[in-house]
Design an enzyme around this catalytic site. Sequence first.
Site, PDB file in Angstrom:
ATOM      1  N   TYR A 166       0.829  -1.214   0.000  1.00  0.00           N
ATOM      2  CA  TYR A 166       0.000   0.000   0.000  1.00  0.00           C
ATOM      3  C   TYR A 166       0.862   1.261   0.000  1.00  0.00           C
ATOM      4  CZ  TYR A 166      -3.675   3.164   1.794  1.00  0.00           C
ATOM      5  OH  TYR A 166      -4.561   4.189   1.973  1.00  0.00           O
ATOM      6  N   LYS A 170       1.106   4.190  -2.811  1.00  0.00           N
ATOM      7  CA  LYS A 170       0.731   5.564  -2.470  1.00  0.00           C
ATOM      8  C   LYS A 170       1.867   6.545  -2.730  1.00  0.00           C
ATOM      9  CE  LYS A 170      -3.541   5.096  -1.227  1.00  0.00           C
ATOM     10  NZ  LYS A 170      -4.560   5.469  -2.240  1.00  0.00           N
TER      11      LYS A 170
HETATM   12  P1  NAD Z   1     -13.388   2.664   1.236  1.00  0.00           P
HETATM   13  O1  NAD Z   1     -13.086   1.215   1.296  1.00  0.00           O
HETATM   14  O2  NAD Z   1     -14.577   3.165   1.952  1.00  0.00           O
HETATM   15  O3  NAD Z   1     -13.465   3.149  -0.271  1.00  0.00           O
HETATM   16  C1  NAD Z   1     -12.731   2.606  -1.313  1.00  0.00           C
HETATM   17  C2  NAD Z   1     -13.682   2.331  -2.455  1.00  0.00           C
HETATM   18  O4  NAD Z   1     -12.947   1.881  -3.608  1.00  0.00           O
HETATM   19  C3  NAD Z   1     -14.691   1.248  -2.117  1.00  0.00           C
HETATM   20  O5  NAD Z   1     -16.006   1.737  -2.301  1.00  0.00           O
HETATM   21  C4  NAD Z   1     -14.355   0.122  -3.091  1.00  0.00           C
HETATM   22  O6  NAD Z   1     -15.481  -0.630  -3.508  1.00  0.00           O
HETATM   23  C5  NAD Z   1     -13.728   0.875  -4.239  1.00  0.00           C
HETATM   24  N1  NAD Z   1     -12.866   0.031  -5.074  1.00  0.00           N
HETATM   25  C6  NAD Z   1     -11.961  -0.877  -4.650  1.00  0.00           C
HETATM   26  N2  NAD Z   1     -11.370  -1.480  -5.700  1.00  0.00           N
HETATM   27  C7  NAD Z   1     -11.911  -0.928  -6.813  1.00  0.00           C
HETATM   28  C8  NAD Z   1     -11.683  -1.127  -8.198  1.00  0.00           C
HETATM   29  N3  NAD Z   1     -10.786  -2.027  -8.638  1.00  0.00           N
HETATM   30  N4  NAD Z   1     -12.387  -0.389  -9.083  1.00  0.00           N
HETATM   31  C9  NAD Z   1     -13.306   0.517  -8.645  1.00  0.00           C
HETATM   32  N5  NAD Z   1     -13.566   0.729  -7.330  1.00  0.00           N
HETATM   33  C10 NAD Z   1     -12.872   0.022  -6.429  1.00  0.00           C
HETATM   34  O7  NAD Z   1     -12.087   3.417   1.803  1.00  0.00           O
HETATM   35  P2  NAD Z   1     -11.737   4.982   1.906  1.00  0.00           P
HETATM   36  O8  NAD Z   1     -11.091   5.174   3.205  1.00  0.00           O
HETATM   37  O9  NAD Z   1     -12.890   5.824   1.524  1.00  0.00           O
HETATM   38  O10 NAD Z   1     -10.580   5.083   0.810  1.00  0.00           O
HETATM   39  C11 NAD Z   1     -10.637   5.929  -0.323  1.00  0.00           C
HETATM   40  C12 NAD Z   1      -9.219   6.220  -0.780  1.00  0.00           C
HETATM   41  O11 NAD Z   1      -8.549   7.000   0.220  1.00  0.00           O
HETATM   42  C13 NAD Z   1      -8.351   4.986  -0.980  1.00  0.00           C
HETATM   43  O12 NAD Z   1      -7.506   5.169  -2.081  1.00  0.00           O
HETATM   44  C14 NAD Z   1      -7.533   4.932   0.296  1.00  0.00           C
HETATM   45  O13 NAD Z   1      -6.344   4.220   0.134  1.00  0.00           O
HETATM   46  C15 NAD Z   1      -7.322   6.406   0.524  1.00  0.00           C
HETATM   47  N6  NAD Z   1      -6.941   6.744   1.884  1.00  0.00           N
HETATM   48  C16 NAD Z   1      -7.838   6.669   2.895  1.00  0.00           C
HETATM   49  C17 NAD Z   1      -7.444   7.033   4.179  1.00  0.00           C
HETATM   50  C18 NAD Z   1      -8.389   7.044   5.320  1.00  0.00           C
HETATM   51  O14 NAD Z   1      -7.987   7.504   6.409  1.00  0.00           O
HETATM   52  N7  NAD Z   1      -9.625   6.576   5.147  1.00  0.00           N
HETATM   53  C19 NAD Z   1      -6.123   7.421   4.427  1.00  0.00           C
HETATM   54  C20 NAD Z   1      -5.232   7.494   3.363  1.00  0.00           C
HETATM   55  C21 NAD Z   1      -5.661   7.167   2.097  1.00  0.00           C
END
Ligand code: NAD
Length: 301
Positions: A166, A170
């Site tokens: 991951y 990133k």
């Molecule tokens: P989440 O799991 O709620 O959302 C991720 C979404 O991506 C899900 O709805 C999932 O179905 C979709 N997804 C996964 N694989 C896919 C694919 N191959 N094609 C299309 N859609 C796909 O998680 P989140 O926390 O909302 O994460 C959103 C983004 O933010 C991610 O990239 C995550 O790595 C990043 N992020 C989140 C945090 C945090 O604190 N939540 C921190 C750093 C980065």
Amino acid sequence: MSELRFDGRVAVVTGAGHGLGRSHALSLAERGAKVVVNDLGGALDGTGASTGPAAEVVELITKNGGEAVVSGDDVATPEGAEAIVQSAIDAFGRVDIVVNNAGILRDRSFGKMSVEEWDAVIAVHLRGAFLVTRAAFSHMKEQAYGRIVNTSSPSGLFGSFGQANYSTAKMGLVGLTKTLGLEGARANIRVNAIAPIAWTRMTESLLPAEFEARFTAERISPLVAYLAHESCETSGEVFSVGAGRVARVFVAEGPGWKQDGEGDHTAEDIRDNWEAIMAEQPYLTPTTLGQQSGASLKAML
Ligand code: NAD
């Protein structure tokens, strides 16, 4: 001050069925953008698929008077990525904004991480952002306008135990953001990245319970909206965002150590000057490879 509106603009938000992507899609639609709500709809580890979550977001947007369509395609395949962008062209005739947000987790300590766990995570985050951006980039170049927001992470910028796959993906997105910032400049395509922290299904088991009320997804979306807006001229930058705080994150180079006079330095010279090599102040923040090598050259004179 005038409101930031997106009337006439078309946005693609990947992974918009849950969490951050859902919040970004709702916020862009509320400000007038037509939105492709893309989500594969699987579990946190990327297994399974359903158009249910994306359809729910589209329903919410249309109920509020906005326009949106569902895309259940996979960002990690060239056909899926092309289909996502094609949904925007078919439904709304253009694509102005891409928010690369889709993501999965396959956490494992490095010694135990399988090739499959590595590949699956790199495929969705890094390859997915490359593929969706590539599909949209030619349209953006043609119309001489585009805004791209990539989703990096503090895990990539600063490292995170058990997340080698991951964090690599990133930090890879930071490289993509910086290079596309340069390559998109002439066509008025601005490319930036966010490194968010928010309470979602991805983090609910990692963050302390008291974070839930303050680290909301809705506190990430205003930055995404600004970076996606035509008034934002910034490009190639990364922003840390969470719980109401937004900060630029930059890659800096320390002043460095240089051997006096001519001749080659030895490994022992490196050891003996380690403190100066590790020094942070006064630092440089080169914005291109040319600036960085120019600074090194200057130090040699
Ligand atoms: P989440 O799991 O709620 O959302 C991720 C979404 O991506 C899900 O709805 C999932 O179905 C979709 N997804 C996964 N694989 C896919 C694919 N191959 N094609 C299309 N859609 C796909 O998680 P989140 O926390 O909302 O994460 C959103 C983004 O933010 C991610 O990239 C995550 O790595 C990043 N992020 C989140 C945090 C945090 O604190 N939540 C921190 C750093 C980065």
